[in-house]
Design a protein around this motif. Structure first.
Motif, PDB file in Angstrom:
ATOM      1  N   ILE B   6     -37.960 -22.435 -37.534  1.00 41.28           N
ATOM      2  CA  ILE B   6     -38.023 -23.224 -36.289  1.00 41.28           C
ATOM      3  C   ILE B   6     -37.553 -22.386 -35.098  1.00 41.28           C
ATOM      4  CG2 ILE B   6     -37.105 -25.290 -35.108  1.00 41.28           C
ATOM      5  CD1 ILE B   6     -36.985 -26.553 -37.969  1.00 41.28           C
ATOM      6  N   ALA B   7     -36.582 -21.507 -35.351  1.00 42.83           N
ATOM      7  CA  ALA B   7     -36.075 -20.657 -34.266  1.00 42.83           C
ATOM      8  C   ALA B   7     -37.153 -19.713 -33.743  1.00 42.83           C
ATOM      9  CB  ALA B   7     -34.866 -19.873 -34.760  1.00 42.83           C
ATOM     10  N   HIS B   8     -38.196 -19.475 -34.531  1.00 43.42           N
ATOM     11  CA  HIS B   8     -39.282 -18.586 -34.088  1.00 43.42           C
ATOM     12  C   HIS B   8     -40.366 -19.329 -33.305  1.00 43.42           C
ATOM     13  CE1 HIS B   8     -38.065 -14.958 -36.332  1.00 43.42           C
ATOM     14  NE2 HIS B   8     -37.669 -15.796 -37.282  1.00 43.42           N
ATOM     15  N   TYR B   9     -40.337 -20.652 -33.332  1.00 42.31           N
ATOM     16  CA  TYR B   9     -41.424 -21.414 -32.686  1.00 42.31           C
ATOM     17  C   TYR B   9     -41.630 -21.014 -31.221  1.00 42.31           C
ATOM     18  CZ  TYR B   9     -41.650 -24.790 -36.632  1.00 42.31           C
ATOM     19  OH  TYR B   9     -41.799 -25.380 -37.858  1.00 42.31           O
ATOM     20  N   PRO B  10     -40.553 -20.974 -30.420  1.00 41.25           N
ATOM     21  CA  PRO B  10     -40.797 -20.701 -28.988  1.00 41.25           C
ATOM     22  C   PRO B  10     -41.470 -19.356 -28.734  1.00 41.25           C
ATOM     23  CG  PRO B  10     -38.550 -21.495 -29.341  1.00 41.25           C
ATOM     24  CD  PRO B  10     -39.136 -21.240 -30.685  1.00 41.25           C
ATOM     25  N   GLU B  11     -41.021 -18.307 -29.467  1.00 37.02           N
ATOM     26  CA  GLU B  11     -41.611 -16.984 -29.203  1.00 37.02           C
ATOM     27  C   GLU B  11     -43.080 -16.951 -29.631  1.00 37.02           C
ATOM     28  OE1 GLU B  11     -38.558 -15.197 -31.501  1.00 37.02           O
ATOM     29  OE2 GLU B  11     -39.844 -14.693 -33.206  1.00 37.02           O
ATOM     30  N   ILE B  12     -43.389 -17.667 -30.706  1.00 35.68           N
ATOM     31  CA  ILE B  12     -44.780 -17.664 -31.191  1.00 35.68           C
ATOM     32  C   ILE B  12     -45.689 -18.405 -30.211  1.00 35.68           C
ATOM     33  CG2 ILE B  12     -46.313 -18.517 -33.028  1.00 35.68           C
ATOM     34  CD1 ILE B  12     -44.010 -17.903 -35.018  1.00 35.68           C
ATOM     35  N   THR B  13     -45.259 -19.584 -29.789  1.00 33.16           N
ATOM     36  CA  THR B  13     -46.120 -20.355 -28.868  1.00 33.16           C
ATOM     37  C   THR B  13     -46.232 -19.645 -27.512  1.00 33.16           C
ATOM     38  OG1 THR B  13     -44.213 -21.714 -28.284  1.00 33.16           O
ATOM     39  CG2 THR B  13     -45.707 -22.600 -29.914  1.00 33.16           C
ATOM     40  N   ARG B  14     -45.130 -19.039 -27.089  1.00 30.57           N
ATOM     41  CA  ARG B  14     -45.162 -18.309 -25.808  1.00 30.57           C
ATOM     42  C   ARG B  14     -46.195 -17.185 -25.882  1.00 30.57           C
ATOM     43  NH1 ARG B  14     -39.695 -18.154 -25.147  1.00 30.57           N
ATOM     44  NH2 ARG B  14     -39.560 -16.204 -26.260  1.00 30.57           N
ATOM     45  N   PHE B  15     -46.193 -16.482 -27.007  1.00 31.97           N
ATOM     46  CA  PHE B  15     -47.119 -15.356 -27.146  1.00 31.97           C
ATOM     47  C   PHE B  15     -48.568 -15.856 -27.171  1.00 31.97           C
ATOM     48  CE2 PHE B  15     -49.613 -12.191 -29.380  1.00 31.97           C
ATOM     49  CZ  PHE B  15     -49.185 -11.006 -28.807  1.00 31.97           C
ATOM     50  N   ILE B  16     -48.832 -16.875 -27.981  1.00 37.77           N
ATOM     51  CA  ILE B  16     -50.217 -17.368 -28.077  1.00 37.77           C
ATOM     52  C   ILE B  16     -50.679 -17.870 -26.716  1.00 37.77           C
ATOM     53  CG2 ILE B  16     -51.732 -19.109 -29.133  1.00 37.77           C
ATOM     54  CD1 ILE B  16     -49.974 -18.985 -31.630  1.00 37.77           C
ATOM     55  N   GLU B  17     -49.819 -18.606 -26.057  1.00 34.89           N
ATOM     56  CA  GLU B  17     -50.203 -19.156 -24.745  1.00 34.89           C
ATOM     57  C   GLU B  17     -50.527 -18.028 -23.765  1.00 34.89           C
ATOM     58  OE1 GLU B  17     -47.532 -22.114 -23.221  1.00 34.89           O
ATOM     59  OE2 GLU B  17     -48.246 -21.820 -21.175  1.00 34.89           O
ATOM     60  N   TRP B  36     -47.464 -27.379 -25.659  1.00 40.10           N
ATOM     61  CA  TRP B  36     -47.065 -27.319 -27.070  1.00 40.10           C
ATOM     62  C   TRP B  36     -46.071 -28.436 -27.367  1.00 40.10           C
ATOM     63  CZ3 TRP B  36     -49.839 -23.799 -29.670  1.00 40.10           C
ATOM     64  CH2 TRP B  36     -50.339 -22.699 -28.973  1.00 40.10           C
ATOM     65  N   LYS B  37     -46.176 -28.967 -28.549  1.00 37.76           N
ATOM     66  CA  LYS B  37     -45.186 -29.933 -29.025  1.00 37.76           C
ATOM     67  C   LYS B  37     -44.912 -29.670 -30.505  1.00 37.76           C
ATOM     68  CE  LYS B  37     -44.303 -32.804 -25.575  1.00 37.76           C
ATOM     69  NZ  LYS B  37     -42.938 -32.913 -25.044  1.00 37.76           N
ATOM     70  N   ASN B  38     -43.702 -29.966 -30.897  1.00 35.28           N
ATOM     71  CA  ASN B  38     -43.362 -29.866 -32.321  1.00 35.28           C
ATOM     72  C   ASN B  38     -43.246 -31.286 -32.876  1.00 35.28           C
ATOM     73  OD1 ASN B  38     -42.819 -27.296 -31.452  1.00 35.28           O
ATOM     74  ND2 ASN B  38     -40.588 -27.521 -31.610  1.00 35.28           N
ATOM     75  N   GLY B  39     -43.464 -31.424 -34.177  1.00 34.96           N
ATOM     76  CA  GLY B  39     -43.182 -32.695 -34.834  1.00 34.96           C
ATOM     77  C   GLY B  39     -44.361 -33.641 -34.876  1.00 34.96           C
ATOM     78  N   GLU B  40     -44.068 -34.918 -34.699  1.00 38.44           N
ATOM     79  CA  GLU B  40     -45.081 -35.947 -34.937  1.00 38.44           C
ATOM     80  C   GLU B  40     -46.171 -35.926 -33.862  1.00 38.44           C
ATOM     81  OE1 GLU B  40     -47.441 -38.891 -35.487  1.00 38.44           O
ATOM     82  OE2 GLU B  40     -46.006 -39.446 -33.883  1.00 38.44           O
TER      83      GLU B  40
END
Lengths: 460, 201
Positions: B6-17, B36-40
């Motif tokens: 989960i700690a990697h989510y922001p860097e991954i989405t930032r890069f893709i975006e 981007w949103k996480n979860g439900e």
């Protein structure tokens, strides 16, 4: 253009080498000792992984190319790229880049840069370049370990390429600290007879700056960057070129290759006082033009039409004198001088002048003495003394407190010669009033400065 | 200390975006937003509609009909009129296999999202998954037919996130072999729909 192609273009511009084969080219990674499997086996493993896990799949995904690699103990890596190259070739040619030989020696990147429409695309392109020619060797520090650099190393004579790259870095807020231009005024500022000045360009950026604005996609480079960063006590912040003050540079000689055909026309024939003086002549919008003008207005203090310091054997120095009429036709007074007497002077002073700002600079005489001592006592690497000049002279005087050098002093203000046994060094005088007469500004470029040869008449 | 996935989510989405936005801009398209949103999924969609009404109003109908679904990350790529959903299934495993791939397929089928990426952090795919994806195209390009005859296409891919370089390493497994290819498909899709709408009007 897209983000993956931007990175690949960076790799190819940085390392692409094309031969006659239709379906293969290579990307050369000139890592030298840094990437040698003999000297750095762990890093070599990382590089191999970077090539196979990152570059290979990327080239496959974007251009359907297959790769393999080879390397040698020297640390040069070649990524061999095979497949149908027609799409890649067409794209490169569309940017005005011809797939012949070593691309970075001849490439213009302006057409590519114009398509890098945002900072992220620019960074991707820079990452490709940095992974090939961005050196993170620890020796690229500035003065001490606290200022670590990434050095973009570019061979050839593409002054415009280097200027474009510098502007690209500038455009994302990554301000280069310094450019070492591939020009004799920068590589051989002391010795006008040294033909080994073609050592390439080095565009240096603070590691901290580059990390913030640029990127590497090679794990090996990122790990090296982190290792170097640990050595820094503080973070370094770079200043934009046009906000920087230019210090008065050291005196440099007028080199015999300033008119070399290898240099582009805009540069050829000029004498350059400072690395940002070149930027002004090239017309970079970030060049500190006012500072350059200020420096040019006192250029006579920064040039020497003679050698600043030329070292060699006595025979080599004699040969140089024989070949130059202005040196040959002099009467030289021979003086045996105690080293201790010369060494006690301040390095700011000069000696044997006419009192009108002219004289032989002690700073160079001391370097000459250090050289002849070091050469005589076997403490040289080529022409470079091993260790500091002060330590060499100090150690010598401890053993030989009455130690002497022979000084050959000409009757006109041409270079003197410092000699000890079979070794000698030539030191040119400072003589700003006379040297001012030699300086001209080019008709085509108000920042281009030329220096004509000095004659006996000038000195009389 | 090792980060959890989960700690990697922001860097991954930032890069893709950043990559998608750059590629849109390189094609002269400057009006794309990516959220981007996480979860439900459904509550995430409703939150987006509330937070960005101008850009995400086009999601209203979709948010009402799509079932509840717990996702690692979903992204909405939109120009305010059209949208596409990209599902990211992020793992931090020594190798990801068929069960993780099946999970991604399931999420895409249930949500009707067209794009899905299985991303493993600092590691690759199992030999079995690699083999299946290499030899069976239909496992990463799935076309479903609805009762009404409409076709829904799902394009999936597997990539590796390198946490050292903060960069993707491609695997060439699946239909979405690179972020630039994902961008190209999205760009074509947005363009053709715009053309269609222009023709209709």
């Amino acid at each position: 253009m897209n983000t993956d192609k931007a990175y690949i273009l960076g790799l190819i511009i940085g390392g692409g080498v094309w031969g006659n084969a239709e379906d293969v080219f290579k990307i050369r990674l000139p890592f030298k000792q840094w990437g040698s499997y003999e000297l750095n086996p762990k890093r070599a493993g990382d590089i191999a992984r970077d090539v196979m896990k990152m570059v290979g799949p990327l080239l496959k995904a974007i251009y359907n190319l297959s790769i393999s690699y080879d390397t040698s103990a020297s640390g040069v890596w070649n990524i061999l790229c095979e497949g149908d190259l027609s799409e890649l070739r067409a794209e490169l040619e569309g940017y005005g880049i011809w797939c012949e030989g070593e691309i970075r020696k001849t490439a213009h990147i302006d057409n590519i840069v114009s398509e890098l429409v945002d900072d992220n695309l620019k960074r991707r392109f820079l990452a490709g370049l940095a992974d090939t020619i961005g050196s993170t060797k620890r020796s690229h520090r500035r003065f001490n370990d606290n200022k670590q650099m990434v050095s973009f190393e570019i061979s050839g004579f593409g002054f415009h390429f280097v200027c474009s790259l510098c502007r690209l870095l500038h455009s994302i807020g990554c301000y280069p600290d310094q450019i070492l231009w591939n020009h004799p005024n920068f590589h051989c500022g002391n010795n006008p007879y040294d033909k080994k000045w073609k050592k390439g360009f080095k565009l240096r950026v603070y590691l901290d700056q580059y990390e913030k604005f640029g990127a590497f996609a090679f794990v090996s480079k990122v790990l090296s960057l982190k290792e170097n960063q640990i050595l820094e006590a503080d973070r370094n912040v770079a200043v934009p070129c046009d906000k920087r003050v230019m210090k008065t540079p050291s005196v440099t000689c007028v080199h015999c290759d300033e008119n070399s055909e290898l240099l582009p026309e805009v540069i050829r024939g000029g004498h350059y006082l400072h690395n940002r003086h070149v930027c002004a002549v090239l017309g970079c919008e970030h060049a500190p033009y006012d500072e350059v003008k200020k420096l040019m207005s006192k250029a006579e203090y920064c040039i020497n039409p003679f050698p600043v310091l030329t070292k060699g054997t006595e025979r080599e120095i004699k040969k140089i004198i024989e070949l130059e009429p202005i040196l040959k036709n002099r009467t030289y007074e021979k003086m045996d001088v105690k080293i201790a007497d010369l060494y006690k002077h301040s390095e700011e002073e000069s000696i044997w002048g006419d009192g009108d700002e002219a004289g032989y600079p002690f700073s160079k005489i001391i370097l000459a003495i250090a050289y002849v001592i070091a050469a005589k006592t076997g403490q040289v690497n080529g022409l470079r003394p091993k260790g500091s000049k002060d330590r060499i002279i100090h150690d010598y005087l401890e053993k030989f407190s009455d130690g002497q050098v022979t000084i050959w002093l000409p009757e006109l203000m041409t270079p003197l010669v410092v000699q000890m046994d079979r070794y000698a060094a030539m030191v040119g005088p400072d003589n700003p009033k006379i040297y001012k007469k030699l300086i001209q500004i080019s008709d085509e470029n108000e920042y281009k400065l030329t220096v004509r040869s000095i004659t006996e008449e000038d000195l009389k | 200390m090792k980060k959890n996935e989960i700690a990697h989510y922001p860097e991954i989405t930032r890069f893709i975006e950043a990559q998608l936005q750059s590629n849109f801009r390189a094609e002269g398209i400057n009006d794309i937003d990516i959220f981007w949103k996480n979860g439900e999924l459904t509550s995430g969609l409703k939150a987006l509609i509330q937070e960005h009404p101008a850009e995400c109003a086009c999601l209203v109908k979709y948010s009402e009909i799509t079932p509840s679904l717990n996702l690692d990350i979903f992204g909405v790529v939109t120009n305010g009129i059209q949208y596409e959903i990209v599902i990211l299934e992020i793992k931090l495993r020594t190798a990801v296999g068929l069960s993780e791939w099946s999970q991604l397929i399931g999420y895409n089928l249930v949500s009707d999202a067209k794009y899905g990426l299985l991303i493993n952090i600092d590691a690759g795919a199992s030999d079995r998954l690699a083999r299946i994806l290499s030899f069976d195209e239909d496992i990463s390009r799935i076309v479903r037919k609805r009762k009404n005859g409409a076709a829904i296409e799902h394009l999936l891919g597997f990539m590796q996130w390198n946490s050292v370089t903060q960069n993707f390493e491609y695997s060439n497994l699946g239909q979405i072999s690179s972020l630039s290819l994902l961008s190209t498909i999205l760009i074509e899709q947005f363009r053709s729909r715009l053309e269609q709408e222009n023709n209709n009007s």
